[in-house]
Design a protein around this motif. Structure first.
Motif, short mmCIF file in Angstrom:
data_model
loop_
_atom_site.label_atom_id
_atom_site.label_comp_id
_atom_site.label_asym_id
_atom_site.label_seq_id
_atom_site.Cartn_x
_atom_site.Cartn_y
_atom_site.Cartn_z
N LEU A 103 35.47 42.15 35.00
CA LEU A 103 35.62 40.95 35.94
C LEU A 103 37.09 41.36 36.48
CD1 LEU A 103 35.18 37.19 35.51
CD2 LEU A 103 37.52 38.00 36.29
N PHE A 104 37.97 41.53 35.83
CA PHE A 104 39.40 41.95 36.56
C PHE A 104 39.27 43.26 37.04
CE2 PHE A 104 40.77 38.80 33.02
CZ PHE A 104 41.14 37.94 34.09
N ALA A 105 38.42 43.99 36.66
CA ALA A 105 38.63 45.53 37.46
C ALA A 105 37.82 45.25 38.88
CB ALA A 105 37.36 46.48 36.64
N ALA A 106 36.85 44.15 39.06
CA ALA A 106 36.42 43.87 40.42
C ALA A 106 37.67 43.30 41.31
CB ALA A 106 35.17 43.00 40.29
N HIS A 107 38.68 42.86 40.82
CA HIS A 107 39.72 42.36 41.82
C HIS A 107 40.77 43.38 41.98
CE1 HIS A 107 38.06 38.05 41.77
NE2 HIS A 107 37.40 38.76 40.72
N ALA A 108 41.37 43.53 43.08
CA ALA A 108 42.02 44.53 43.45
C ALA A 108 43.52 44.06 42.83
CB ALA A 108 42.37 44.99 44.84
N PRO A 109 44.79 44.58 42.57
CA PRO A 109 45.98 44.44 42.48
C PRO A 109 46.46 43.86 43.75
CG PRO A 109 45.81 46.72 41.46
CD PRO A 109 44.57 46.20 42.02
N SER A 193 56.48 40.07 43.47
CA SER A 193 56.11 40.56 42.34
C SER A 193 54.84 41.27 42.65
CB SER A 193 56.15 39.59 41.31
OG SER A 193 55.41 40.11 39.92
N HIS A 194 54.61 42.39 42.12
CA HIS A 194 53.31 43.21 42.46
C HIS A 194 52.58 42.98 41.01
CE1 HIS A 194 50.59 45.86 44.07
NE2 HIS A 194 50.42 46.50 43.14
N VAL A 195 51.34 42.47 41.24
CA VAL A 195 50.52 42.02 40.02
C VAL A 195 49.24 43.20 40.02
CG1 VAL A 195 48.92 40.20 39.16
CG2 VAL A 195 50.84 39.55 40.59
N THR A 196 49.29 43.58 38.90
CA THR A 196 48.52 44.55 38.30
C THR A 196 47.71 44.61 37.08
OG1 THR A 196 50.06 45.81 36.89
CG2 THR A 196 49.93 46.58 39.27
N SER A 197 47.88 43.43 36.31
CA SER A 197 47.08 42.89 35.00
C SER A 197 47.30 41.30 34.79
CB SER A 197 47.82 43.61 33.94
OG SER A 197 49.32 43.25 33.74
N VAL A 198 46.55 41.03 34.02
CA VAL A 198 46.33 39.59 33.56
C VAL A 198 46.46 39.69 31.95
CG1 VAL A 198 45.03 37.39 33.46
CG2 VAL A 198 45.10 38.99 35.53
N LEU A 218 43.96 44.83 36.63
CA LEU A 218 43.18 44.68 38.00
C LEU A 218 42.90 46.04 38.66
CD1 LEU A 218 45.42 41.62 39.59
CD2 LEU A 218 43.25 41.46 38.11
N GLY A 219 41.52 45.96 39.00
CA GLY A 219 41.25 47.07 39.82
C GLY A 219 40.81 48.50 39.07
N GLY A 220 40.80 48.26 37.67
CA GLY A 220 40.62 49.44 37.13
C GLY A 220 39.91 48.99 35.50
N ALA A 221 39.62 50.04 34.90
CA ALA A 221 39.05 49.90 33.42
C ALA A 221 40.06 49.71 32.53
CB ALA A 221 37.82 50.91 33.12
#
Length: 226
Positions: A103-109, A193-198, A218-221
């Motif tokens: 789910l999170f991989a499907a959303h880009a940073p 702030s650049h968001v790359t993870s949850v 986000l945007g990756g496995a």
């Protein structure tokens, strides 16, 4: 002076004794007062206690840590509460984790900008811009797990995305106190702030704090145990 927003009223039939503010999300905002003088949607102990095993999906904003006066790291809540901790143990744990990774991989940073102050009664916060990527994450999560109702359904509609700065003042003091705090913090805005993870956090109950459980990119496995 920051604009004071009206907190969404408690949803019809919302249970006070199971309601919870977002300790991880810093929620102790006031709403309309019930006939007994309590804030609607606020439990009788005025603490909105978290339940043992509650989890939250949240985005850390370390760039704002030095601005927060609320006793927890700067963050924007994606979904509180999420699934109970027990859902991440046993036979079904791998499935839930794998689905969250996908789910999170499907959303880009994305990048969030904080430029102004806003308030709920008793709460000073920063609204993030844009809201769309945050809302998209919440909507994707609740579509997959409809049992994970934001804020247990106490607010209708749910609270908008926000970064809580302070929530310690009462109804008679917060306006003056937060006027002064805004003046002190204003030179630090805007903030980016650049968001790359949850992050997935879990609590053992009221007063026990929150511990990191997993992080999803986000945007990756890949999701790594905390």
């Amino acid at each position: 002076m920051g604009t004071t927003d009206t907190v969404p009223t408690a949803a019809p039939g919302a249970s006070r004794d199971r309601s919870s503010g977002d300790r991880a999300g810093g929620e102790r905002a006031g709403g309309r007062r019930a006939s007994d003088g309590r804030t609607r949607g606020e439990p009788s102990d005025a603490g909105w206690p978290d339940l043992p095993g509650d989890t939250v999906l949240t985005i850390r904003v370390p760039e704002a840590d030095h601005l927060v006066r609320a006793g927890f790291p700067a963050h924007v809540t994606v979904l509180y509460p999420f699934l109970g901790e027990s859902r991440f143990d046993g036979a079904g744990a791998g499935s839930v984790h794998a689905e969250l990774v996908d789910l999170f991989a499907a959303h880009a940073p994305f990048t969030l900008t904080f430029t102004r102050f806003r308030r709920y009664p008793g709460v000073l916060y920063l609204p993030p811009a844009p809201e769309a990527p945050l809302r998209a994450l919440t909507e994707a999560l609740t579509a997959r797990w409809p049992e994970a109702v934001p804020y247990r359904g106490i607010f209708d509609p749910p609270l908008a995305p926000h970064l809580t700065l302070a929530n310690h003042e009462g109804p008679d003091t917060y306006e003056a106190a937060y006027d002064a705090l805004e003046r002190a913090l204003a030179p630090h805005l805007p903030l980016v702030s650049h968001v790359t993870s949850v992050d997935l956090l879990v609590t053992d109950g009221p007063g026990k704090g929150w511990r990191e459980f997993r992080t999803y990119r986000l945007g990756g496995a890949g999701g790594n145990p905390a």
